[in-house]
Scaffold this active site. Structure first.
Site, PDB file in Angstrom:
ATOM      1  CD  GLU A  61      -3.220   0.531   0.488  1.00 26.06           C
ATOM      2  OE1 GLU A  61      -2.740   1.569  -0.006  1.00 26.06           O
ATOM      3  OE2 GLU A  61      -4.442   0.293   0.526  1.00 26.06           O
ATOM      4  CG  ASN A 111      -6.697   3.558   4.600  1.00 27.88           C
ATOM      5  OD1 ASN A 111      -6.339   3.846   3.469  1.00 27.88           O
ATOM      6  ND2 ASN A 111      -7.049   2.327   4.943  1.00 27.88           N
ATOM      7  CG  ASN A 136      -9.132   3.156   1.421  1.00 29.89           C
ATOM      8  OD1 ASN A 136      -7.993   3.598   1.403  1.00 29.89           O
ATOM      9  ND2 ASN A 136      -9.383   1.855   1.516  1.00 29.89           N
ATOM     10  CG  ASP A 144      -7.177   0.902  -1.284  1.00 29.75           C
ATOM     11  OD1 ASP A 144      -6.913   1.959  -0.683  1.00 29.75           O
ATOM     12  OD2 ASP A 144      -6.843  -0.211  -0.840  1.00 29.75           O
TER      13      ASP A 144
END
Length: 309
Positions: free
Chosen positions: A43, A130, A187, A233
């Site tokens: 990520e 996040n 997100n 995402d």
């Protein structure tokens, strides 16, 4: 840094899927370079033009990895890393990170010291920050779903203290305010090139919304797009205002009017992406276990540290 991790040499075909004539001219390399593989869930890629390197998170393995553009070597940047997720750079080129495990947003100074920017709102601990973006005025905007406290895989299991999963803004003077509270799991987020719009994804709903930015507030929140494959995402925006979004089958490219123009298909589920390189025309993609890159015919929108928009 320590522990050199050899990159996997290899490429896969770059498959571009056109869905609208306005996708003409949006292309790039005929292959995707697989820069490295071996993660559990990758990520948060962020590119440093000064250092000519890319960092990203391998969340379940609790580490930040670093790829050197000049040598193609990958090494451990930080471990343990607080189960970091999203990263970005501020106006001074400092790394700003979201830490699931420590439930906070931090900044890594040029000395290497880590400064806490936010860890509580109105006395309550954040869930698990996040993704994060920085405006040119120095304010830091981030999403706070609960993925890092749902279980022990990407953080530490705990209860929500903030009443839900929200979006926050850290003012240049350090004051933390809640700017949106009507998401299930906010997100990815990204500003339009002129910072008049803020796009935010909701992974649980598989949607992306667009807000009008007015100083330290946002309004609107209309539906911008629904993900047709998996869920959104991370997202990024190019200089023409097109939104590049992660999805299960690759990267989806949207016109500013919300039309899906086309896709770049990727062999693994994509989590996030960023533009980098000296001209911001190199797309870096984190996708499940691997990091991919290719040069494109577009340029990413100017980050806050850039001299010109």
């Amino acid at each position: 840094m320590s522990g050199i991790l050899e990159p996997l040499a290899g490429t896969v075909p770059a498959v571009w899927e056109k869905l609208d004539d306005r996708f003409d001219g949006i292309r790039g390399d005929h292959h995707l370079e697989r820069l490295w593989t071996g993660g559990r869930w990758l990520e948060g890629p962020a590119y440093s033009p000064a250092g000519r390197y890319l960092v990203w998170s391998d969340i379940p393995n609790d580490r930040i990895l670093r790829w050197d553009e000049t040598s193609y070597q990958v090494s451990v940047f930080r471990q343990p890393a607080g189960y970091t997720n999203g990263h970005t750079l501020d106006q001074q080129g400092r790394l700003v990170s979201c830490e699931h495990g420590n439930r906070r947003v931090t900044r890594t100074e040029h000395t290497g010291q880590v400064t806490v920017l936010a860890d509580r709102h109105e006395g309550n601990r954040l869930n698990s920050p996040n993704d994060v973006v920085v405006q040119r005025d120095g304010s830091v905007w981030f999403t706070d779903p609960a993925y890092g406290i749902d279980n022990d895989l990407e953080g530490y299991q705990a209860e929500i203290e903030t009443g839900g999963c929200h979006v926050y803004r850290i003012a240049p003077d350090g004051v933390l305010t809640r700017v949106a509270d009507d998401f299930d799991r906010p997100n990815g987020l990204a500003f339009s090139p002129d910072e008049s719009l803020l796009y935010i994804t909701d992974t649980e709903r598989a949607t992306m919304r667009v807000f009008t930015v007015d100083g330290d507030r946002i309004s609107g929140g209309e539906l911008f797009a629904e993900c047709g494959n998996g869920a959104f995402d991370g997202i990024r925006v190019d200089t023409a205002g097109r939104v590049w979004a992660s999805a299960a089958d690759g990267v989806h490219v949207y016109h500013p009017d919300g039309t899906l123009l086309g896709k770049l298909l990727v062999p693994e589920v994509v989590s996030n992406l960023t533009f980098g390189g000296p001209k911001r025309n190199r797309l870096f993609i984190t996708a499940t276990t691997s990091v991919y890159s290719l040069y494109t015919t577009v340029n990413g929108a100017a980050p806050p540290y850039a001299a010109h928009v």
